[in-house]
Design an enzyme around this catalytic site. Sequence first.
Site, PDB file in Angstrom:
ATOM      1  N   ARG A 124       3.983  27.122  27.165  1.00  0.00           N
ATOM      2  CA  ARG A 124       4.447  25.734  27.150  1.00  0.00           C
ATOM      3  C   ARG A 124       3.707  24.930  28.213  1.00  0.00           C
ATOM      4  NH1 ARG A 124       6.252  21.185  24.790  1.00  0.00           N
ATOM      5  NH2 ARG A 124       7.631  19.948  26.122  1.00  0.00           N
ATOM      6  N   GLY A 125       3.223  23.753  27.831  1.00  0.00           N
ATOM      7  CA  GLY A 125       2.675  22.817  28.796  1.00  0.00           C
ATOM      8  C   GLY A 125       1.163  22.820  28.887  1.00  0.00           C
ATOM      9  N   PRO A 126       0.556  21.639  29.110  1.00  0.00           N
ATOM     10  CA  PRO A 126      -0.903  21.533  29.203  1.00  0.00           C
ATOM     11  C   PRO A 126      -1.486  22.295  30.382  1.00  0.00           C
ATOM     12  CG  PRO A 126       0.148  19.475  29.875  1.00  0.00           C
ATOM     13  CD  PRO A 126       1.217  20.328  29.271  1.00  0.00           C
ATOM     14  N   ASP A 127      -0.742  22.390  31.488  1.00  0.00           N
ATOM     15  CA  ASP A 127      -1.265  23.122  32.644  1.00  0.00           C
ATOM     16  C   ASP A 127      -1.457  24.594  32.303  1.00  0.00           C
ATOM     17  OD1 ASP A 127       1.497  23.302  32.332  1.00  0.00           O
ATOM     18  OD2 ASP A 127       1.859  23.770  34.436  1.00  0.00           O
ATOM     19  N   THR A 128      -0.513  25.169  31.554  1.00  0.00           N
ATOM     20  CA  THR A 128      -0.619  26.572  31.148  1.00  0.00           C
ATOM     21  C   THR A 128      -1.653  26.723  30.039  1.00  0.00           C
ATOM     22  OG1 THR A 128       1.754  26.736  31.585  1.00  0.00           O
ATOM     23  CG2 THR A 128       0.725  28.595  30.473  1.00  0.00           C
ATOM     24  N   ARG A 129      -1.620  25.804  29.060  1.00  0.00           N
ATOM     25  CA  ARG A 129      -2.515  25.897  27.904  1.00  0.00           C
ATOM     26  C   ARG A 129      -3.982  25.837  28.314  1.00  0.00           C
ATOM     27  NH1 ARG A 129      -0.697  21.808  25.193  1.00  0.00           N
ATOM     28  NH2 ARG A 129      -2.170  20.275  25.951  1.00  0.00           N
ATOM     29  N   GLY A 157      -3.621  21.831   8.178  1.00  0.00           N
ATOM     30  CA  GLY A 157      -3.142  21.544   6.836  1.00  0.00           C
ATOM     31  C   GLY A 157      -2.009  22.432   6.374  1.00  0.00           C
ATOM     32  N   GLU A 191      11.166  30.447  19.136  1.00  0.00           N
ATOM     33  CA  GLU A 191      10.201  31.545  19.044  1.00  0.00           C
ATOM     34  C   GLU A 191      10.677  32.745  19.859  1.00  0.00           C
ATOM     35  OE1 GLU A 191       6.522  29.885  20.404  1.00  0.00           O
ATOM     36  OE2 GLU A 191       6.425  28.425  18.777  1.00  0.00           O
TER      37      GLU A 191
END
Length: 291
Positions: A124-129, A157, A191
């Site tokens: 979760r989160g842009p810092d982790t991603r 799609g 999840e």
Amino acid sequence: MMDCHRKHGKSVFPVFYKVLFADVVRQRGNFEEALWKHGKQCSSEEVLEWREALSSVAWIKGWMSHTIANGHEGELVKTMVAKVLSELKTSWIERHPMFIRSVYLCFSEKKRRQTKWQVFLTFRGPDTRRGFAAYLYISLVAAKIKVFSNYDPSLIGTYVGCEIQNAIDHCKISIPILSENYASSHYCLDELAQMVECKRTKGQKILPIFYKVKPSNVRDVSHRFGEDMLLHKELVNGVTYERWERALREVGSSKGWVSEKIANGHEGVLVKRVVKEVLRLLNNPQTRDIH
């Protein structure tokens, strides 16, 4: 577009241009304001159809403009053109009789769903991603481990929710990266709950990584994780909420890696240990969990 998608199987490739996915799904912010204005001039039935279309299209995997090459629009356009060209090259099947086309599509769908993902990675989160999760994903793939990624271009799609559920069901190992704001996403909580259920019913492995958080904080629902979950409590029923709580408690009590305790927080060492353990479990699935 969504009518044609449902009735005739037309492809839809949404671009979420400088907007948040959640705002599209729930029609918040500018979407809410615009629909409210339309409601003054249009029938309630029309506005309802538009709301349903927005909710439906948001569940289809598309491109988030700010995540492609750090928001570089030229790269986004190239990616979109490549996908459309690839789709058009396969459109020959549309010219075949309906029976042949349906058999072909059924076979293609079955073949795709039988792809043997070995590891499901969630975070979760842009810092982790953009940091640790990306590093771990690349390292797992480099070790020839088949990792399901929500950012796989082949998913564009498709209904991403169904793809994620399918991946969790069929992966041998799930790796949740539990960072500070993990519970702020009800998708992540869903999840995690599904991972726990697959562990109980199918014997799948869960290898949690407590990324800059303490395991005790994860399993203690009165802490930050519990506070973040409260944001979703009014949006779900009691059964779902309890399912999330049980999942957090179980995973928080599971053996895993606490990032700050591995080589004084050295993430490279942590990644190597995770990859090593995943390879060990894949090669010897009957062995015990990590020490």
